[in-house]
Design a protein around this motif. Sequence first.
Motif, short mmCIF file in Angstrom:
data_model
loop_
_atom_site.label_atom_id
_atom_site.label_comp_id
_atom_site.label_asym_id
_atom_site.label_seq_id
_atom_site.Cartn_x
_atom_site.Cartn_y
_atom_site.Cartn_z
N TYR A 239 1.04 -1.39 -0.40
CA TYR A 239 0.65 0.27 0.06
C TYR A 239 0.99 1.32 -0.24
O TYR A 239 0.50 2.12 -0.51
CB TYR A 239 -0.94 0.14 1.35
CG TYR A 239 -2.23 -0.65 0.86
CD1 TYR A 239 -3.45 -1.10 -0.48
CD2 TYR A 239 -2.18 -2.18 1.61
CE1 TYR A 239 -4.59 -1.80 -0.63
CE2 TYR A 239 -3.34 -3.16 1.25
CZ TYR A 239 -4.40 -3.20 -0.13
OH TYR A 239 -5.22 -3.74 -0.26
N ALA A 240 2.34 1.59 0.36
CA ALA A 240 2.69 2.59 0.20
C ALA A 240 3.62 2.72 -0.89
O ALA A 240 3.48 4.00 -1.33
CB ALA A 240 4.11 2.30 1.31
N ARG A 241 3.37 1.57 -1.89
CA ARG A 241 4.13 1.52 -2.94
C ARG A 241 2.24 2.24 -3.92
O ARG A 241 2.90 3.40 -4.61
CB ARG A 241 4.61 0.31 -4.04
CG ARG A 241 5.73 -0.49 -3.22
CD ARG A 241 6.24 -2.23 -3.26
NE ARG A 241 6.17 -1.62 -5.25
CZ ARG A 241 5.42 -2.20 -6.19
NH1 ARG A 241 4.35 -3.17 -5.59
NH2 ARG A 241 6.05 -1.91 -7.91
N MET A 242 2.13 1.58 -3.69
CA MET A 242 0.69 2.17 -4.35
C MET A 242 0.33 3.42 -4.25
O MET A 242 -0.44 4.38 -5.25
CB MET A 242 -1.21 1.67 -3.87
CG MET A 242 -0.50 -0.30 -4.29
SD MET A 242 -0.77 -0.72 -6.55
CE MET A 242 1.42 -1.00 -6.16
N ALA A 243 0.78 4.03 -3.06
CA ALA A 243 0.32 5.53 -2.72
C ALA A 243 1.03 5.94 -3.65
O ALA A 243 0.46 6.98 -4.04
CB ALA A 243 0.38 5.94 -0.96
N THR A 244 2.25 5.40 -3.21
CA THR A 244 3.04 6.46 -4.19
C THR A 244 2.97 6.46 -5.56
O THR A 244 3.62 7.31 -6.27
CB THR A 244 4.90 5.98 -3.62
OG1 THR A 244 5.01 4.73 -3.81
CG2 THR A 244 4.75 6.72 -2.46
N LEU A 245 2.63 5.11 -6.10
CA LEU A 245 2.68 5.43 -7.34
C LEU A 245 1.18 6.50 -7.52
O LEU A 245 1.24 7.06 -9.09
CB LEU A 245 1.75 4.00 -7.96
CG LEU A 245 1.50 3.61 -9.19
CD1 LEU A 245 2.95 3.82 -10.43
CD2 LEU A 245 1.25 2.20 -9.76
N PHE A 246 0.09 6.46 -7.12
CA PHE A 246 -1.03 7.58 -7.12
C PHE A 246 -0.44 8.93 -7.60
O PHE A 246 -0.93 9.02 -7.59
CB PHE A 246 -2.52 6.89 -6.43
CG PHE A 246 -2.85 8.24 -6.43
CD1 PHE A 246 -4.74 7.97 -7.33
CD2 PHE A 246 -2.79 8.85 -5.62
CE1 PHE A 246 -5.34 8.71 -6.72
CE2 PHE A 246 -3.65 10.29 -5.75
CZ PHE A 246 -5.76 9.83 -5.94
N VAL A 247 0.76 9.46 -6.10
CA VAL A 247 0.84 10.44 -6.03
C VAL A 247 1.33 10.83 -8.16
O VAL A 247 2.09 11.75 -8.16
CB VAL A 247 1.79 11.16 -5.49
CG1 VAL A 247 2.68 12.14 -5.31
CG2 VAL A 247 1.32 10.65 -3.70
N PHE A 248 2.82 9.71 -8.05
CA PHE A 248 3.08 9.72 -9.48
C PHE A 248 2.39 10.06 -10.61
O PHE A 248 1.97 10.04 -11.44
CB PHE A 248 4.15 8.42 -10.23
CG PHE A 248 5.48 8.64 -8.92
CD1 PHE A 248 6.55 9.11 -9.77
CD2 PHE A 248 5.82 7.39 -7.64
CE1 PHE A 248 7.66 9.83 -9.29
CE2 PHE A 248 7.53 7.91 -7.73
CZ PHE A 248 8.09 9.15 -8.01
#
Length: 419
Positions: A96-105
């Motif tokens: 979920y940390a990866r998905m949250a930062t991917l969302f920002v990207f």
Amino acid sequence: MIVDVPRLRTLDAVRGFAVMGILLLNINGLAMPDYAEVDPSFYGGATGANWWTWAVAYVIGDGKLRGLFTMMFGASTILVAGRAFDSGQSPARVHYARMATLFVFGMVHAYLIWAGDILVLYALTGMVAFVGWRVRPRILLLIGMALLAYKLADGLVAYQHFETARVAAAQPNGDPALVAQWRNYQEISAIAPDAAAKDVAAYRGSYADALAARTQAAIFFQTVINRIAFVDTLALMLIGMALFRWGFFSGAWSRHAYWLAAGAIPLLWIAYIPLANWLSTTHWSQLTMTATEAIQLSVLRPLLSLGYAALVILFVQSGRAAWFADRLAAAGRMAFSNYLGTSIVCTLIFNGYGLGWYGYLQRWQCLFVVVAIWLLMLAWSKPWLDRFAYGPFEWLWRSAARGHLQPFIRRHRVANASQ
């Protein structure tokens, strides 16, 4: 500094093939008004070489490489979660940390670079798909197939309903309710006559002009297109997760099984021809697209995506042209950087704050840009990874997701430099 981590070469090569192939369709949204990607008569040319360019791209590439990329995203979800679990970390926290930062990207990409972003969709869908990371592969496959079946049924029922409404509207005494529904459908699906001209003027203008147009397009993509695409995207992620657990992407299946999947490619291409002809003869009407998209996205696309994956895996396992397989795998290891880098390079080529080529190239001429970008991906990915542990955007993503800067330079490079 970082020590090399063993990689799944076939997985990387398939991902590299997918990220390169996506550009075959994305180029139309980068080089000309967005709607030209689905309707060549809207912009870019729909006759002669331009028609053939559309038809071949539709049969061979439309959605198939993005479908494969989506499956690979599901496979990577299992891979990353498994590595987190083995190292004593929380798979959920890592994911979920990866998905949250991917969302920002994705949001930065969509609004500041190119509106046709898929990262926001992947981040949001990935948050849901993760629930199945410990589910048995057979169940994941069945759920994925059920979602695709729903997508198919929903599209065909919608087509039949509005086709009935269209026929009613053409009759002197048609059912008033159906006539009203058909007129409403036409109003909703109508494209403004000056839409292409507005896009061309905006994207040939300043960065502020492009930003205003891009913002409107990004909002539409994220609120309408992504909502429509959520079901089949989730389905393909779950199928990719199942196939990864079964060893499909790691090359664990028999050569006979891979050849069966790859051998279906020509048959699936042939199955696309009636759809392409239907679209062309109805001048790419929204109603026809309702049916063809349901058929191709739910039935033909997943099978063809798997056929392409099998072909790449067979190529890598053959040992032939190993230098090219290495380049392809490197492009896959840097898929995130190559995806974002393609958007950056292409917008600088086509937008007014760059070279300003937007709207000038015909559809067939855009293929030269595609080939040039492909060569660039193959040229830079491997030398970069020979020196650094990650692609530049992979490093930023990993660092942001983990909350601190990750090692970047390979240890063997430092050791060699000190000798």
